[in-house]
Motif scaffolding. Sequence first.
Motif, PDB file in Angstrom:
ATOM      1  N   GLY A 230       1.216  -2.285   8.588  1.00 38.48           N
ATOM      2  CA  GLY A 230       0.319  -1.196   8.223  1.00 38.48           C
ATOM      3  C   GLY A 230       0.662  -0.614   6.874  1.00 38.48           C
ATOM      4  O   GLY A 230       1.203  -1.300   6.014  1.00 38.48           O
ATOM      5  N   VAL A 231       0.359   0.662   6.705  1.00 41.64           N
ATOM      6  CA  VAL A 231       0.541   1.327   5.423  1.00 41.64           C
ATOM      7  C   VAL A 231       1.323   2.625   5.629  1.00 41.64           C
ATOM      8  O   VAL A 231       1.023   3.405   6.537  1.00 41.64           O
ATOM      9  CB  VAL A 231      -0.825   1.646   4.775  1.00 41.64           C
ATOM     10  N   TRP A 232       2.315   2.851   4.755  1.00 43.18           N
ATOM     11  CA  TRP A 232       3.036   4.120   4.694  1.00 43.18           C
ATOM     12  C   TRP A 232       2.489   4.932   3.535  1.00 43.18           C
ATOM     13  O   TRP A 232       2.421   4.437   2.415  1.00 43.18           O
ATOM     14  CB  TRP A 232       4.534   3.902   4.482  1.00 43.18           C
ATOM     15  N   LEU A 233       2.099   6.177   3.806  1.00 47.06           N
ATOM     16  CA  LEU A 233       1.676   7.116   2.774  1.00 47.06           C
ATOM     17  C   LEU A 233       2.800   8.138   2.650  1.00 47.06           C
ATOM     18  O   LEU A 233       3.155   8.789   3.636  1.00 47.06           O
ATOM     19  CB  LEU A 233       0.369   7.811   3.175  1.00 47.06           C
TER      20      LEU A 233
ATOM     21  N   ALA B 121      -2.051  -1.237  10.848  1.00 50.12           N
ATOM     22  CA  ALA B 121      -3.071  -2.135  10.281  1.00 50.12           C
ATOM     23  C   ALA B 121      -4.297  -2.240  11.187  1.00 50.12           C
ATOM     24  O   ALA B 121      -5.421  -2.381  10.694  1.00 50.12           O
ATOM     25  CB  ALA B 121      -2.471  -3.513  10.022  1.00 50.12           C
ATOM     26  N   ALA B 122      -4.096  -2.141  12.494  1.00 49.28           N
ATOM     27  CA  ALA B 122      -5.224  -2.234  13.432  1.00 49.28           C
ATOM     28  C   ALA B 122      -6.247  -1.133  13.209  1.00 49.28           C
ATOM     29  O   ALA B 122      -7.412  -1.275  13.596  1.00 49.28           O
ATOM     30  CB  ALA B 122      -4.717  -2.184  14.867  1.00 49.28           C
ATOM     31  N   ARG B 123      -5.869  -0.036  12.565  1.00 53.54           N
ATOM     32  CA  ARG B 123      -6.779   1.083  12.323  1.00 53.54           C
ATOM     33  C   ARG B 123      -7.696   0.853  11.117  1.00 53.54           C
ATOM     34  O   ARG B 123      -8.739   1.501  11.017  1.00 53.54           O
ATOM     35  CB  ARG B 123      -6.014   2.388  12.091  1.00 53.54           C
ATOM     36  N   PHE B 124      -7.330  -0.013  10.187  1.00 49.15           N
ATOM     37  CA  PHE B 124      -8.169  -0.192   9.000  1.00 49.15           C
ATOM     38  C   PHE B 124      -8.579  -1.636   8.765  1.00 49.15           C
ATOM     39  O   PHE B 124      -9.295  -1.916   7.800  1.00 49.15           O
ATOM     40  CB  PHE B 124      -7.490   0.378   7.737  1.00 49.15           C
ATOM     41  N   THR B 125      -8.165  -2.568   9.603  1.00 45.39           N
ATOM     42  CA  THR B 125      -8.589  -3.963   9.456  1.00 45.39           C
ATOM     43  C   THR B 125      -9.727  -4.277  10.439  1.00 45.39           C
ATOM     44  O   THR B 125      -9.987  -3.511  11.353  1.00 45.39           O
ATOM     45  CB  THR B 125      -7.410  -4.933   9.734  1.00 45.39           C
TER      46      THR B 125
END
Length: 151
Positions: A129-132, A144-148
Amino acid sequence: MNDLHPSATPAPVARGRHRHLVQAAVVLALVCGIVVAAVVLWWPRTTVVRVVDQPPEIVYADGSRHFAVLTHVRAPIAAIRLSGESSSAVDHYAVVLGRDPGGSYGHRVRLDATGMDPADLTVEWTSDGVWLSYPSGHRVFVPAARFTGGR
């Protein structure tokens, strides 16, 4: 029999009715104008501040290229700061994660951390996923499942 006399002048009822119709139309036009002005002033505008591309070495299951789009959401009414503070309802930042580099579609993460400049946000892409992250240490992880897959 005077009622049937052809030279009788018509009663001024028609003029009074016409005047009321004009007044009602003016009031209706003013109300509509106020409603339109209110919608225009409160309707939020979104501006793209920064776009961070997914690095080529990170590949997600959907095979698409993704973006982290930092946006500034602001309503024109936010320019009027009566209390000296901004309202987060009309002035805030968000990151949109997804396939659209314009940020109009994807998984939205609202950023409400106070005392931090949203432009200092770092984006770290991982296979999960992504770390902000902010320099202060505040971090948010988005799987990643939230934006792919078109979300």
